[in-house]
Design a protein around this motif. Structure first.
Motif, mmCIF file in Angstrom:
data_model
loop_
_atom_site.group_PDB
_atom_site.id
_atom_site.type_symbol
_atom_site.label_atom_id
_atom_site.label_comp_id
_atom_site.label_asym_id
_atom_site.label_seq_id
_atom_site.Cartn_x
_atom_site.Cartn_y
_atom_site.Cartn_z
ATOM 1 N N THR A 50 -4.361 -3.335 4.748
ATOM 2 C CA THR A 50 -4.980 -2.071 3.915
ATOM 3 C C THR A 50 -6.824 -3.260 3.150
ATOM 4 O OG1 THR A 50 -3.323 -1.473 3.038
ATOM 5 C CG2 THR A 50 -5.072 -1.745 1.960
ATOM 6 N N GLY A 51 -6.494 -4.311 3.230
ATOM 7 C CA GLY A 51 -7.430 -5.530 2.666
ATOM 8 C C GLY A 51 -8.983 -5.410 3.165
ATOM 9 N N VAL A 52 -8.701 -5.323 4.628
ATOM 10 C CA VAL A 52 -9.710 -5.646 5.697
ATOM 11 C C VAL A 52 -10.389 -4.478 6.059
ATOM 12 C CG1 VAL A 52 -8.424 -8.189 6.543
ATOM 13 C CG2 VAL A 52 -8.157 -5.639 7.796
ATOM 14 N N THR A 53 -9.927 -3.368 6.023
ATOM 15 C CA THR A 53 -9.866 -2.031 6.048
ATOM 16 C C THR A 53 -11.282 -1.665 4.742
ATOM 17 O OG1 THR A 53 -8.147 -1.286 7.329
ATOM 18 C CG2 THR A 53 -9.640 0.536 6.691
ATOM 19 N N ALA A 54 -10.875 -1.987 3.504
ATOM 20 C CA ALA A 54 -11.344 -1.830 2.176
ATOM 21 C C ALA A 54 -12.575 -2.292 2.432
ATOM 22 C CB ALA A 54 -10.724 -2.689 0.974
ATOM 23 N N TYR A 55 -12.161 -3.606 2.978
ATOM 24 C CA TYR A 55 -13.663 -5.143 3.191
ATOM 25 C C TYR A 55 -14.455 -4.459 3.798
ATOM 26 C CZ TYR A 55 -16.385 -9.460 4.583
ATOM 27 O OH TYR A 55 -17.002 -9.824 4.387
ATOM 28 N N ALA A 56 -14.110 -4.252 5.140
ATOM 29 C CA ALA A 56 -15.163 -3.406 6.093
ATOM 30 C C ALA A 56 -15.542 -1.901 5.791
ATOM 31 C CB ALA A 56 -14.434 -3.122 7.136
ATOM 32 N N ARG A 57 -15.115 -0.681 5.035
ATOM 33 C CA ARG A 57 -15.428 -0.310 4.491
ATOM 34 C C ARG A 57 -16.781 -0.411 3.836
ATOM 35 N NH1 ARG A 57 -11.582 2.495 0.796
ATOM 36 N NH2 ARG A 57 -13.000 0.300 -1.045
ATOM 37 N N ASP A 58 -16.470 -1.262 2.675
ATOM 38 C CA ASP A 58 -17.364 -1.831 1.689
ATOM 39 C C ASP A 58 -18.442 -1.898 1.733
ATOM 40 O OD1 ASP A 58 -15.974 -1.622 -0.058
ATOM 41 O OD2 ASP A 58 -15.423 -3.240 -0.791
ATOM 42 N N LEU A 59 -18.853 -2.440 3.677
ATOM 43 C CA LEU A 59 -19.878 -3.001 4.358
ATOM 44 C C LEU A 59 -20.771 -1.838 4.520
ATOM 45 C CD1 LEU A 59 -18.490 -7.102 5.240
ATOM 46 C CD2 LEU A 59 -19.980 -6.625 3.471
ATOM 47 N N ALA A 60 -19.789 -0.879 5.093
ATOM 48 C CA ALA A 60 -20.291 0.129 6.290
ATOM 49 C C ALA A 60 -20.305 -0.049 7.117
ATOM 50 C CB ALA A 60 -21.384 0.669 5.382
ATOM 51 N N GLN A 61 -19.440 -0.888 8.176
ATOM 52 C CA GLN A 61 -18.963 -1.499 8.894
ATOM 53 C C GLN A 61 -17.514 -1.783 9.597
ATOM 54 O OE1 GLN A 61 -20.630 -5.241 10.347
ATOM 55 N NE2 GLN A 61 -22.004 -5.565 8.003
ATOM 56 N N PRO A 62 -17.236 0.005 9.898
ATOM 57 C CA PRO A 62 -15.869 -0.338 9.773
ATOM 58 C C PRO A 62 -15.525 -0.598 11.260
ATOM 59 C CG PRO A 62 -17.205 1.900 10.312
ATOM 60 C CD PRO A 62 -17.524 1.102 10.109
ATOM 61 N N GLU A 63 -15.866 -0.600 12.387
ATOM 62 C CA GLU A 63 -15.925 -1.766 13.771
ATOM 63 C C GLU A 63 -15.131 -3.345 13.449
ATOM 64 O OE1 GLU A 63 -19.916 -2.442 12.342
ATOM 65 O OE2 GLU A 63 -18.474 -0.671 13.228
ATOM 66 N N LEU A 64 -15.487 -4.054 12.147
ATOM 67 C CA LEU A 64 -15.447 -5.305 12.115
ATOM 68 C C LEU A 64 -13.499 -5.243 11.085
ATOM 69 C CD1 LEU A 64 -16.598 -7.794 10.936
ATOM 70 C CD2 LEU A 64 -17.496 -7.105 8.475
ATOM 71 N N ALA A 65 -12.552 -4.014 10.666
ATOM 72 C CA ALA A 65 -12.226 -4.608 10.051
ATOM 73 C C ALA A 65 -11.449 -4.984 11.294
ATOM 74 C CB ALA A 65 -11.140 -3.214 10.157
ATOM 75 N N GLY A 66 -10.949 -4.420 12.593
ATOM 76 C CA GLY A 66 -10.538 -5.139 13.670
ATOM 77 C C GLY A 66 -10.557 -5.811 14.124
ATOM 78 N N LEU A 67 -11.661 -6.433 13.502
ATOM 79 C CA LEU A 67 -11.945 -8.157 14.198
ATOM 80 C C LEU A 67 -11.547 -9.197 13.446
ATOM 81 C CD1 LEU A 67 -15.901 -7.934 15.032
ATOM 82 C CD2 LEU A 67 -14.183 -8.037 17.204
ATOM 83 N N VAL A 68 -11.542 -9.042 12.147
ATOM 84 C CA VAL A 68 -10.751 -9.788 10.474
ATOM 85 C C VAL A 68 -9.187 -10.093 10.957
ATOM 86 C CG1 VAL A 68 -11.093 -10.064 8.733
ATOM 87 C CG2 VAL A 68 -12.971 -9.425 9.512
ATOM 88 N N TYR A 69 -8.525 -8.343 11.412
ATOM 89 C CA TYR A 69 -7.510 -8.248 11.526
ATOM 90 C C TYR A 69 -6.740 -9.539 12.890
ATOM 91 C CZ TYR A 69 -2.477 -7.414 10.519
ATOM 92 O OH TYR A 69 -1.533 -7.308 10.307
ATOM 93 N N ALA A 70 -7.788 -8.730 13.505
ATOM 94 C CA ALA A 70 -7.593 -10.064 15.020
ATOM 95 C C ALA A 70 -7.971 -11.686 14.564
ATOM 96 C CB ALA A 70 -8.449 -10.118 16.024
#
Length: 408
Positions: A230-250
Motif C-alpha cells: 500500500t505504501g509504494v502504491t501511495a508513493y507512486a500515486r503522490d508522484l503521479a507515476q503509477p508505474e513506479l509502484a511495481g518497480l519499487v515493490y520488485a
C-alpha cells in the motif's frame, strides 16, 4: 543439488509461479470482463480468502494420502477451475465469483509441500544439517516468484487470449499448472521416510500452541507486506507515476530474496532460537528505517534497507515450524503457517489504506513497524515461555554435517 537433482530446482520454481500469478490474473480478467474494479477486487479478495481456507485442507490431505497423490490431483482440479473461470466471463458475475473462489480453494500449495519434502528427503539421506540451507533457498525462490509472477501477468495482459481481452494471464496460469506443477509432483514427490532425528524432534503430536504462535508471527509478517504494498502504491500515486509502484515493490522482493539465500551461510553456532530473536529485531529496525525514509523522501533507499530483513525472519518461522511438527502432521503445520500470510497481508493493506488516506505514503509505511513490533514482542514471549520445555529443539545446535554422502 546433489540430493534433489537439478530438475527439482528448475521445475519446482516454475511449479510455484501460478500461486504468485493467480490473484492478479483474476483481477485483470474480471475487470476486463465487467468493466468494474470494485467487482474484480471483491472476486480477487474472495479468492484470497479461499486460498487461506483451502491451503490447510490440502496440507491435511497430503499428510493422510501422500504428497504425490494430492499434488497431482490438486493442480488438475485447479486447472479445471481456471478453465471454468475463463468460461464464466460470458456467464454473469455470480458465475465469475463462484469460479474465482473455486480457483482459490484448489490452489496447489507447492511452497509448503516442497519445504516438507526437503525436510524428509535430507533427514532420510542423513544430512539434516542441510535443512536450513534448503529453507533459505525456498525463501529466496518464493520472493523471486512474487516478483516474476506479477511481471508475467503484466507482459501477458496485452496479448490476445482464448476468451478475449486480458485472458492471456489466466490462460498462462493454466499452462504452467499443466506443464510444470503436475509434472513436478509426478516426478519428484516420491515417498521419503523421515529420519529418526526428525521423529525424535517432533515428538508424537503437533504442538498446537507453538504452531499458533508461529501463525500469529506469519500474520505479522504478512501485515508488513500489506503495508509496504500500500505504501509504494501511495508513493507512486503522490508522484503521479503509477508505474513506479511495481518497480519499487520488485526492489523489495529482490532484496529479500538475496538475504534469504545468504542465510544458507550462517554458522551452525547461530542457533534457530537466536536467529528468530535477532531477525525479529532486525525486521523491526528495517521497518522503522522504512517509515523514516518515507518521511524523508528516500523511499527507494529505505525499501532496499528494509527488504534484507524480511526473508531471514520468514526462514526462521519455517524452520521452527518444521521442528515442532511430527512427521505425520508436517504438511498440515506448514500449510496452516502459510495461511497466516494472506490474512496478515489483507489486514496490513486495510490499516495502511486508512493511514494513506489521511497521511499519504508516510502514513501507510508507518503500519509496517507496528506489525514488526508485534512480531518482536511475540518472539520474546514465545522463547521465554519455551525456556526449559524443549518444544523447539531448535535451541540445540543443528547438525554440523553439511557435506552430502557420495551415495546420496
Amino acid at each position: 543439488m546433489r540430493v534433489a537433482g537439478p530438475g527439482f530446482f528448475a521445475l519446482g520454481y516454475l511449479a510455484r509461479l501460478p500461486y504468485a500469478m493467480t490473484t492478479l490474473a483474476t483481477l485483470m480478467l474480471l475487470q476486463a470482463a465487467t468493466g468494474s474494479y470494485a467487482f474484480a477486487g471483491l472476486a480477487a479478495g474472495a479468492q484470497g480468502v479461499a486460498v487461506t481456507v483451502g491451503g490447510p485442507a490440502v496440507g491435511t490431505l497430503a499428510d493422510r494420502l501422500g504428497h504425490r497423490a494430492v499434488l497431482v490431483a490438486v493442480p488438475v482440479a485447479d486447472l479445471a477451475a481456471v478453465g471454468l473461470l475463463l468460461a464464466a466471463t460470458g456467464l454473469g458475475r455470480a458465475a465469475m465469483l463462484a469460479a474465482a473462489v473455486l480457483v482459490g480453494l484448489t490452489q496447489p500449495q507447492v511452497g509448503p509441500l516442497v519445504r516438507v519434502r526437503w525436510s524428509r528427503l535430507l533427514r532420510a539421506r542423513g544430512v539434516p544439517g542441510l535443512v536450513p540451507t534448503a529453507l533459505s533457498y525456498e525463501a529466496a525462490a518464493d520472493e523471486t516468484s512474487f516478483v516474476l509472477g506479477p511481471a508475467l501477468v503484466g507482459l501477458l495482459t496485452p496479448l490476445p487470449g482464448p476468451f478475449g481481452t486480458a485472458t492471456a494471464p489466466t490462460a498462462g496460469v493454466g499452462l504452467l499448472l499443466a506443464a510444470a506443477t503436475v509434472p513436478f509432483a509426478a516426478r519428484y514427490c516420491r515417498p521419503a521416510r523421515p529420519g529418526p532425528a526428525h521423529a525424535e524432534a517432533g515428538g508424537g503430536r503437533l504442538r498446537r500452541r507453538a504452531l499458533g504462535g508461529m501463525v500469529v508471527a506469519m500474520v505479522s509478517m504478512g501485515a508488513v507486506f500489506g503495508a509496504v504494498q500500500t505504501g509504494v502504491t501511495a508513493y507512486a500515486r503522490d508522484l503521479a507515476q503509477p508505474e513506479l509502484a511495481g518497480l519499487v515493490y520488485a526492489e523489495f522482493g529482490i532484496g529479500s530474496a538475496l538475504a534469504g539465500a545468504a542465510c544458507a551461510w550462517l554458522p551452525s553456532a547461530f542457533t534457530l532460537r537466536r536467529r528468530y530473536l535477532v531477525f525479529a529485531g532486525a525486521l523491526l529496525a528495517g521497518t522503522v528505517c522504512l517509515a523514516a525514509g518515507a518521511r524523508l523522501g528516500a523511499v527507494e533507499v529505505a525499501v532496499a534497507v528494509a527488504s534484507v530483513t524480511v526473508a531471514p525472519y520468514m526462514t526462521c518461522l519455517y524452520a521452527l515450524t518444521e521442528q515442532l511438527a511430527p512427521p505425520s502432521r508436517a504438511t498440515t503445520a506448514m500449510t496452516v503457517l502459510c495461511a497466516g500470510g494472506p490474512l496478515g497481508t489483507a489486514a496490513g493493506q486495510a490499516l495502511a489504506g486508512v493511514l494513506a488516506e489521511r497521511y499519504g505514503a508516510a502514513g501507510a509505511f508507518a503500519a509496517a513497524p507496528l506489525a514488526a513490533g508485534i512480531a518482536l514482542l511475540l518472539a520474546v514471549a514465545l522463547l521465554l515461555a519455551d525456556r526449559g520445555r524443549g518444544v523447539w529443539v531448535a535451541g540445540r545446535r543443528p547438525a554440523a554435517t553439511r557435506s552430502v554422502p557420495p551415495d546420496a
